[in-house]
Design a protein around this motif. Structure first.
Motif, PDB file in Angstrom:
ATOM      1  N   GLN A 156      36.793  50.846  52.168  1.00 42.50           N
ATOM      2  CA  GLN A 156      37.191  49.592  51.522  1.00 42.50           C
ATOM      3  C   GLN A 156      38.285  49.854  50.487  1.00 42.50           C
ATOM      4  O   GLN A 156      38.233  50.835  49.745  1.00 42.50           O
ATOM      5  CB  GLN A 156      36.004  48.926  50.834  1.00 42.50           C
ATOM      6  CG  GLN A 156      36.392  47.648  50.080  1.00 42.50           C
ATOM      7  CD  GLN A 156      35.217  46.954  49.434  1.00 42.50           C
ATOM      8  OE1 GLN A 156      34.460  46.254  50.097  1.00 42.50           O
ATOM      9  NE2 GLN A 156      35.037  47.164  48.135  1.00 42.50           N
ATOM     10  N   GLN A 180      27.961  41.441  52.375  1.00 42.69           N
ATOM     11  CA  GLN A 180      28.998  41.535  51.351  1.00 42.69           C
ATOM     12  C   GLN A 180      29.751  40.210  51.258  1.00 42.69           C
ATOM     13  O   GLN A 180      30.193  39.673  52.258  1.00 42.69           O
ATOM     14  CB  GLN A 180      29.996  42.649  51.690  1.00 42.69           C
ATOM     15  CG  GLN A 180      29.355  44.009  51.894  1.00 42.69           C
ATOM     16  CD  GLN A 180      29.236  44.396  53.350  1.00 42.69           C
ATOM     17  OE1 GLN A 180      28.962  43.543  54.181  1.00 42.69           O
ATOM     18  NE2 GLN A 180      29.426  45.660  53.657  1.00 42.69           N
ATOM     19  N   GLY A 181      29.867  39.688  50.064  1.00 45.45           N
ATOM     20  CA  GLY A 181      30.714  38.527  49.850  1.00 45.45           C
ATOM     21  C   GLY A 181      30.051  37.180  50.000  1.00 45.45           C
ATOM     22  O   GLY A 181      30.659  36.166  49.666  1.00 45.45           O
ATOM     23  N   GLY A 184      31.976  48.975  50.641  1.00 48.61           N
ATOM     24  CA  GLY A 184      31.915  48.127  49.461  1.00 48.61           C
ATOM     25  C   GLY A 184      30.795  48.433  48.504  1.00 48.61           C
ATOM     26  O   GLY A 184      30.733  47.845  47.425  1.00 48.61           O
ATOM     27  N   MET A 209      39.995  47.560  47.384  1.00 47.07           N
ATOM     28  CA  MET A 209      39.786  46.321  46.637  1.00 47.07           C
ATOM     29  C   MET A 209      40.557  46.368  45.327  1.00 47.07           C
ATOM     30  O   MET A 209      40.574  47.385  44.631  1.00 47.07           O
ATOM     31  CB  MET A 209      38.301  46.104  46.358  1.00 47.07           C
ATOM     32  CG  MET A 209      37.989  44.813  45.595  1.00 47.07           C
ATOM     33  SD  MET A 209      36.219  44.555  45.363  1.00 47.07           S
ATOM     34  CE  MET A 209      35.819  45.955  44.332  1.00 47.07           C
ATOM     35  N   GLN A 236      38.084  45.693  54.230  1.00 45.19           N
ATOM     36  CA  GLN A 236      37.089  46.702  54.542  1.00 45.19           C
ATOM     37  C   GLN A 236      36.990  46.875  56.047  1.00 45.19           C
ATOM     38  O   GLN A 236      37.294  45.963  56.832  1.00 45.19           O
ATOM     39  CB  GLN A 236      35.725  46.344  53.960  1.00 45.19           C
ATOM     40  CG  GLN A 236      35.019  45.184  54.628  1.00 45.19           C
ATOM     41  CD  GLN A 236      33.604  44.992  54.092  1.00 45.19           C
ATOM     42  OE1 GLN A 236      33.416  44.728  52.903  1.00 45.19           O
ATOM     43  NE2 GLN A 236      32.625  45.128  54.967  1.00 45.19           N
ATOM     44  N   THR A 255      34.309  32.477  47.827  1.00 41.00           N
ATOM     45  CA  THR A 255      34.790  33.592  48.636  1.00 41.00           C
ATOM     46  C   THR A 255      35.365  33.096  49.951  1.00 41.00           C
ATOM     47  O   THR A 255      34.817  32.172  50.567  1.00 41.00           O
ATOM     48  CB  THR A 255      33.636  34.578  48.947  1.00 41.00           C
ATOM     49  OG1 THR A 255      33.036  35.010  47.733  1.00 41.00           O
ATOM     50  CG2 THR A 255      34.138  35.787  49.726  1.00 41.00           C
ATOM     51  N   ARG A 301      31.320  45.201  46.137  1.00 39.91           N
ATOM     52  CA  ARG A 301      32.597  44.496  45.941  1.00 39.91           C
ATOM     53  C   ARG A 301      32.808  44.098  44.486  1.00 39.91           C
ATOM     54  O   ARG A 301      33.271  42.995  44.185  1.00 39.91           O
ATOM     55  CB  ARG A 301      32.670  43.261  46.833  1.00 39.91           C
ATOM     56  CG  ARG A 301      32.901  43.546  48.299  1.00 39.91           C
ATOM     57  CD  ARG A 301      33.177  42.256  49.045  1.00 39.91           C
ATOM     58  NE  ARG A 301      33.334  42.472  50.485  1.00 39.91           N
ATOM     59  CZ  ARG A 301      33.455  41.489  51.367  1.00 39.91           C
ATOM     60  NH1 ARG A 301      33.450  40.221  50.953  1.00 39.91           N
ATOM     61  NH2 ARG A 301      33.593  41.749  52.647  1.00 39.91           N
TER      62      ARG A 301
END
Length: 786
Positions: A639, A161-162, A100, A641, A621, A566, A119
């Protein structure tokens, strides 16, 4: 190529590299401290990386993947991986293998802030912390990670991430966070020295001294210093950096300890120039500053540079009171400062100071470099600035039976000040910072930016975690509530709207659920939120041109924080190998994009913050690492996306048809491969990264192609000589010398002329600018522990 190899060979025998603590390589020395270590082991916080030589041969993927148990997607790099990389590595260049992440090194050495995406989130939307301190500019969110810590002292780098840690001291982290730790002082006394040399005149000298336990006080410490320099590999100029790291730990009682951490950086470098696509096609990797001056040349090396500095300090405390009660208390202060300087062309007549027009520059006929046949005077703009952020974080914990309750309070106070002065340049390209700056109208300073900013923030967070089925099932719910006050003042002649005050309240809840089938299998689900306060002066006040007196950027008409929701579902396995598979989806409202462009006739930039409305993304991912087999371990990550913007963007009294377009800087595919060998004497690490094509405009009418890069590092631990444990290492960055654009430096709404949605009128475009990736670089290092 021959020059690189010759230089590398010389450096192997003339200089030295990153450190490894000697718990395994110097067993006799470790044995001398064994009684003391055993006596204090219950009190002292564990000294990380003391057994790096042993641990690195057992970790999955050569340290490229670290076991995680949190109900969030987290990727980590351990010191055993970091120490095999180039000694001039930055946090951004290290994490480019993480799923990501879109990041690349700009060269063998850099001291300026870096560009990064996670991301689809841009650098300003990513929280960065070092040992619990916010590590970005508190107003623009630029990260100066090369000024934070030497790579030899990095303990671990984590990428979340996220989502964001609910207790993290960040207020710009929409949906990603990067955190780093410092290698703590060792239990035994040790001196590590290293020297490196390589391509483009790059060299680095490093020394670290660990005190071991001082007497029987429970106090341990280290201090390190480094000096690094390099030529700017494209264009003229060089880079120099002096850096100091230090830490001191004290154990008070079992489970209670304190640690003081300090860092200092003084750096100077020429200005990287960031090309448009047309510049890239014309000049390629030769796009940079000029070494010879001619009249009107704003790209001359003597007129462009960054003199940056950083000072930070923190005191971290953990107190255990028994009965499940404990407290973490941390105070910190972080300062970044300039100045920067840029080449400019200032109107001799009919220009502006702020929004006030002048007839002529004062005494213009006697100014250095004045030419009556030219309407503009070549000058240098010196932008002096500083930011300081101080704060206090208190987190109380109460664990009782199956329940753990956490309460956090964070107070932050931040200041910023910036001012400009312009100095005339003579026919040789020289200027005098001690001389008189340019003035007009009888002493009025020529100035585009004379700002002050102040921010106060109070954050409260409560988090409750419940464990069931013998801790196999955990349910964690919490909320963070932030109240922020930010005010900007812009003191410029002729400007009436010179002050802006904004107050923001943002609640950020989260829910985390984690279930372990057995010690090797885990599944997790989470729903998290994150926010991002609008960045920079351009979010609240206008900037003005000295050429036209008109606003070059306007404040946001709808001042709202960016907000992200998220959802993730993930599976982890940790047994014969390690693996993590996660699917994610997020929605962003009030998505903020900073459009950056060069000011005409200048190397300084103009930033316009745009509220791009909504954005949505979903993807998957994966990350996998094998345990060592015959000293070899492998790593892979990837990943996919898909992103899409949810709104048409207001532009010049109309709208651009950006709805449904993909997000800038968000490739659909990216991935990495890694291979590590370590038998205790010989070691090596190879990585291969692929980054897909990226759009550079909100209209998706300009992009850069995907690219592949590869890095290699290998070396050998040499036979011990008395109490000296030497080691040699060779690093090769960008094998194959791929020439590529790695990411965007400045986005724009559209590069080509587009037609408005409402009226159909023509809406002119502007060109994005790009970051050029590092060339092929060879660095050789020789190090020793005493």
């Amino acid at each position: 190529m021959k020059k690189f190899l010759i230089l590398s060979t010389v450096c192997l025998f003339a200089q030295n590299t990153t450190t490894v603590a000697k718990a395994s390589s110097n067993p006799d020395k470790h044995k001398n401290h064994a009684p003391l270590a055993a006596k204090k082991s219950a009190k002292l916080p564990k000294a990380k990386d003391e057994n790096v030589d042993v641990v690195s041969r057992k970790t999955a993927g050569g340290g490229m993947m670290v076991k995680q148990t949190s109900a969030k997607t987290i990727s980590s790099l351990s010191h055993s991986y970091i120490e095999m990389q180039s000694p001039t590595s930055t946090i951004e260049s290290l994490i480019q293998t993480v799923p990501g992440v879109v990041s690349a090194s700009e060269g063998p050495l850099t001291t300026s802030f870096s560009t990064i995406h996670i991301r689809g989130m841009a650098q300003a939307e990513i929280g960065v912390t070092l040992e619990g301190m916010p590590a970005a500019n508190p107003f623009t969110y630029s990260t100066y990670t090369p000024s934070l810590v030497d790579s030899e002292n990095m303990g671990q780098v984590n990428v979340m991430q996220g989502s964001v840690d609910i207790n993290s001291p960040t207020y710009n982290a929409t949906g990603a966070e990067v955190s780093a730790t410092v290698r703590h002082p060792m239990d035994h006394q040790n001196v590590h020295v290293a020297a490196s040399g390589g391509s483009y005149g790059t060299n680095k000298d490093f020394i670290r001294y660990d005190t071991g336990e001082i007497g029987h006080s429970g106090v341990r410490g280290f201090v390190s210093g480094s000096y690094a320099r390099s030529d700017m590999w494209r264009g003229a100029g060089d880079i120099r950096k002096w850096h100091v790291d230090a830490a001191l730990t004290k154990s008070w009682a079992p489970g209670s300890h304190s640690e003081a951490i300090f860092g200092f950086t003084d750096a100077a470098q020429g200005e990287w120039l960031y090309p448009s696509l047309a510049n890239w096609k014309t000049y390629g990797t030769k796009y940079g500053l000029n070494n010879q001056y001619y009249n009107g040349d704003t790209h001359y090396v003597g007129l462009n540079g960054k003199n940056t500095g950083a000072i930070y300090g923190t005191l971290k405390n953990h107190f255990s009171f028994g009965h499940g009660l404990s407290l973490d208390a941390q105070a910190y202060s972080v300062e970044f400062h300039g100045p920067y300087y840029y080449g400019e062309t200032v109107p001799v007549a009919n220009g502006y100071a702020g929004a006030e027009k002048y007839a002529h520059l004062d005494d213009y006929k006697n100014l250095p470099g004045y030419d009556p046949s030219v309407s503009k005077l070549t000058s240098v703009e010196v932008s002096d600035w500083y930011t300081i952020s101080s704060g206090l974080t208190l987190t109380g914990h109460w664990k009782h039976k199956f329940n753990t309750l956490n309460f956090t309070y964070w107070y932050s106070y931040a200041q910023e000040a910036a001012s400009q002065k312009f100095y005339p340049v003579n026919g040789s390209g020289h200027w005098n910072s001690n001389g008189a700056p340019l003035t007009a109208n009888g002493g009025l300073l020529i100035n585009e930016d004379n700002e002050n900013a102040l921010q106060q923030l109070n954050s409260f967070a409560v988090d409750d975690k419940m464990s069931f089925l013998h801790d196999r099932l955990t349910i964690d719910g919490g909320i963070r509530m932030v109240m922020a006050n930010r005010q900007y003042t812009q003191d410029l002649p002729g400007v009436t709207a010179s002050k802006s005050i904004k107050n923001v309240f943002v609640p950020s809840p989260q829910v985390l659920i984690n279930y372990r089938f057995n010690p090797n299998h885990q599944i997790y689900v989470n729903g998290t939120t994150g926010y991002h306060l609008p960045a920079g002066l351009s979010s609240q006040l206008a900037s003005y041109s000295y050429s036209t007196g008109k606003a070059t950027s306007l404040p946001m008409s709808d001042y709202k924080p960016e907000y992200m929701i998220t959802e993730e579902i993930g599976y982890r396995y940790s047994g014969l190998f390690m693996a993590n598979l996660a699917g994610f989806h997020y929605n962003v409202t009030n998505h903020q994009v900073s459009a950056v462009s060069y000011e005409p006739g200048s190397t300084s930039t103009i930033s316009q913050l745009i509220n791009a409305g909504g954005m949505e993304a979903y993807g998957i991912q994966a990350e996998l690492a094998t345990r060592p087999w015959h000293h070899v371990s492998a790593y892979a990550s990837g990943q996919y996306m898909h992103t899409k913007n949810g709104n048409n963007i207001a532009y010049a009294g109309d709208y651009l048809a950006t709805k449904g377009k993909q997000e800038v800087g968000a490739p659909q595919f990216s991935g990495s491969l890694g291979l590590t060998y370590n038998d205790g004497k010989w070691f090596g690490n190879f990585t291969l990264q692929y980054t897909g094509a990226q759009y550079a405009t909100l209209m998706n009418d300009q992009s850069i192609p995907g690219y592949v890069t590869a890095n290699l590092g290998f070396g050998r631990r040499l036979p011990q000589i008395g109490h000296v444990s030497p080691k040699i290492k060779l690093n090769l960055v960008n094998l194959g010398d791929n020439h590529y654009l790695s990411s965007m430096y400045g986005y724009t709404t559209n590069a080509k002329t587009q037609h408005g949605v409402l009226t159909g009128k023509s809406l002119s475009g502007s060109q994005p600018t790009y970051v050029i990736g590092s060339p092929f670089v060879v660095t050789a290092t020789l190090s020793a522990d005493f």
